[in-house]
Design a protein around this motif. Structure first.
Motif, short mmCIF file in Angstrom:
data_model
loop_
_atom_site.label_atom_id
_atom_site.label_comp_id
_atom_site.label_asym_id
_atom_site.label_seq_id
_atom_site.Cartn_x
_atom_site.Cartn_y
_atom_site.Cartn_z
N GLN A 391 0.80 -1.24 0.02
CA GLN A 391 -0.15 0.07 0.20
C GLN A 391 0.89 1.44 0.03
OE1 GLN A 391 -2.20 -0.82 3.52
NE2 GLN A 391 -4.08 -1.69 2.60
N ARG A 395 0.61 3.79 -3.06
CA ARG A 395 -0.36 4.80 -2.83
C ARG A 395 -0.16 6.09 -3.67
NH1 ARG A 395 1.07 7.00 3.08
NH2 ARG A 395 -0.92 8.18 2.67
N LEU A 404 -6.38 -1.71 -6.16
CA LEU A 404 -6.46 -2.67 -4.88
C LEU A 404 -7.71 -3.33 -4.75
CD1 LEU A 404 -3.91 -0.81 -2.38
CD2 LEU A 404 -3.38 -2.91 -3.83
N VAL A 462 -6.51 2.23 1.97
CA VAL A 462 -5.37 3.16 1.49
C VAL A 462 -5.97 4.39 0.64
CG1 VAL A 462 -4.89 1.85 -0.63
CG2 VAL A 462 -2.94 3.28 0.45
#
Length: 608
Positions: A391, A395, A404, A462
């Motif tokens: 993550q 991100r 994701l 996230v």
């Protein structure tokens, strides 16, 4: 406290000024002739040991079967003497060859693992070469360099698209770069950087030609796995960086048009505009027009072959119109999309690449299988740790949540099938506050899986975070650059730190002396018992479990204490104990600590 370990260690061993001087001289175009003297200095070798021991690879054995644990019993002078002896007549041991699987491929990547002594030599060399090379490396080379990251490289690419309107990308894949570096060319490039110490260049040549176990002596290539290899690979491609940059970005015209450089270049030169962004051997050249990108493509392919002796994989190399197609870079997929709110109408959209999504699915599925085989809290923690790493890396992709979500859709099937009887479903809001802090954007009523009362982090927990461009004045080798990384030492004056470093025990192991400095810093120069600052002449380092009782020189077995307190630990005569107690007014909590250390020595506790 210095926040960055590498810089903290440089201060421990009083080498920061030396490296700063090398960087400054390199910036000024100076040549260097006696670098082996600095490489072989006592402080540089002791620092090399510190940097090596904190590296996970130090616990991997080379062809001689030795690891860091086999040499840390030696004292500082023995370590220094051994490294100096090797530098004077360097004969590297054969390199251990290890094949690791390439992700998503049946092929394997070869790694070369030098012996622990050769790694120590390479680290000592790297510490001295790095500041010299950093002054000469291009601003937009991001791989294997201090303070730079893949996110900086991606951010630079995105900035060139959004603000520079560079909508065409030159994708060039170098065929087996690390295996095909020309040794002779590399040594000449080192010389060109101003490194004119012939004995050092001879050592580097021997490192390059180290025998590979089971293979023989290589005629080309810089084997991945060696400590100095990343630096050498950057030296090779630094010539490419500047050649491309001098085509446009750093071109200095002898005259200028009233309308500025760009107009002058178009009016009076045949230059092509383009900007390089490189991370190790993975690089992009960003251009504004298809014609310029095409010219850069053919020119770069020719440069790589004729100047660096490197072949290009034509099947994986092309010019990409980012408005129509995407380009993969460092695990991300970059494409230009129409944006009404954008100043120019177009902006970069970044996503996890197809390979990255497939790899993430494989990794997380494997972690779920581990939980199925052994449904314990430790395996759930490993799953969570792996997920957080994924993550945090992805991100910066604008579509990370959607990417994701795709991973999560596949993974949920695996979790339901494999953990059906080994997990329970709980509400996210019922988890601990500490657990909730690790996730972002999860609705309180969301359902998550829990194994052995240990919840599994949600894959989609996230939020996107915009990547930042690298600040070019951030540097390990200037005071101003370091100030941007952290504040200077405040708890301990540098002159005191220097004295502590210089007053090491020559009869103790290098592990003891190194951990002694670390403990002194960790305790802010204060006594473990009294919490008071200790005068430099009264600094003692005590083994919690004595050596004769099986104690070691490990960091966890040492404490820094005042010399008078140290005597209180060992003496048993009651009159002498009372005499030393007069120096201190020990509180109950301090007396408990004192007696804890006395008990480890099998001495009777002291009562107030």
């Amino acid at each position: 406290m210095l926040k960055k370990p590498k810089l903290r260690y440089n201060e421990y061993y009083d080498m920061q000024k030396v490296y700063d001087g090398l960087y400054s001289d390199s910036l000024n175009g100076n040549n260097f002739y006696k670098l082996t003297n600095i490489i072989g200095s006592e402080q540089n070798i002791r620092l090399a040991y510190r940097n090596i021991k904190t590296n996970k690879g130090s616990k991997t054995a080379g062809t001689d079967g030795l690891t860091i644990k086999d040499i840390w019993h030696l004292n500082d002078l023995e370590i220094v003497h051994e490294v100096r002896k090797r530098l004077n007549n360097y004969l590297p041991k054969p390199v251990k060859r290890v094949l690791i699987p390439k992700e998503g491929s049946d092929k394997k990547r070869p790694l070369g693992i030098p012996t622990i002594w050769d790694r120590l030599v390479q680290q000592a060399i790297r510490q001295v070469l790095e500041p010299i090379c950093e002054a000469k490396f291009h601003s937009h080379s991001y791989g294997f360099r201090p303070n730079r990251s893949t996110h900086h490289a991606l951010s630079r690419m995105v900035s060139l698209i959004n603000m520079g309107r560079a909508h065409y990308c030159v994708d060039i894949d170098i065929k087996g770069f690390f295996d095909n570096v020309d040794h002779g060319k590399l040594l000449k490039q080192i010389w060109t950087l101003g490194i004119r110490d012939k004995s050092l260049i001879c050592i580097v040549s021997k490192i390059l030609k180290s025998e590979i176990q089971g293979i023989g002596i290589p005629s080309k290539g810089t084997p991945q796995g060696g400590i100095i290899s990343p630096l050498l690979s950057n030296i090779v491609l630094n010539e490419l960086d500047w050649w491309i940059s001098d085509q446009w970005e750093t071109y200095q015209p002898t005259r200028r048009s009233r309308n500025g450089f760009a107009q002058y270049a178009r009016d009076y030169t045949d230059l092509k505009s383009g900007y390089i962004v490189r991370y190790a051997d993975d690089f992009k050249i960003m251009c504004r027009t298809y014609q310029e990108a095409k010219r850069f493509y053919f020119a770069t392919v020719d440069f790589l072959k004729s100047r660096l002796g490197l072949e290009v994989n034509e099947e994986k190399s092309s010019v990409v119109n980012l408005k129509k197609n995407s380009s993969d870079f460092l695990g991300f997929k970059v494409k230009i999309t129409q944006q009404n709110k954008s100043k120019y109408g177009f902006s970069a959209k970044t996503s996890m690449s197809d390979k990255a999504i497939a790899k993430t699915k494989r990794i997380l599925k494997a972690k779920v299988k581990e939980i199925q085989a052994e449904p314990v809290a430790d395996n759930v923690h490993r799953f969570n740790t792996t997920l957080v790493g994924i993550q945090n890396y992805y991100r910066v992709a604008t579509t990370v949540y959607m990417d994701l979500t795709e991973v999560n859709y596949t993974l949920l099937k695996t979790i339901k099938a494999r953990l059906r009887n080994k997990s329970i479903i709980v509400s996210f809001k019922s988890t601990s506050e500490n657990f909730k802090k690790k996730t972002r954007g999860i609705h309180p009523d969301s359902k998550i899986y829990s194994v052995q009362q240990t919840p599994m982090l949600p894959v989609t927990g996230v939020h996107h975070k915009n990547p930042w461009n690298f600040s070019q004045d951030t540097c390990d080798y200037t005071a101003f650059g370091r100030a941007k990384i952290h504040r200077n030492l405040q708890a301990i004056p540098k002159d005191v730190l220097h004295q502590v470093m210089m007053t090491y025990s020559k009869n103790r192991s290098i592990e003891y002396n190194d951990n002694r400095i670390s403990k002194y810093i960790a305790q802010y120069g204060r006594c473990f018992i009294t919490k008071e600052p200790i005068g430099i002449d009264r600094v003692h380092c005590h083994h919690i479990t004595p050596i004769h009782q099986g104690g070691t020189d490990k960091y966890s077995n040492l404490v820094i204490i005042d010399s008078f307190i140290h005597r209180l630990l060992h003496i048993t005569n009651e009159d002498k104990i009372n005499k030393y107690l007069l120096y201190f007014s020990l509180e109950k909590s301090q007396l408990i600590k004192l007696n804890y250390l006395r008990a480890a020595l099998d001495n009777e506790p002291i009562t107030s």
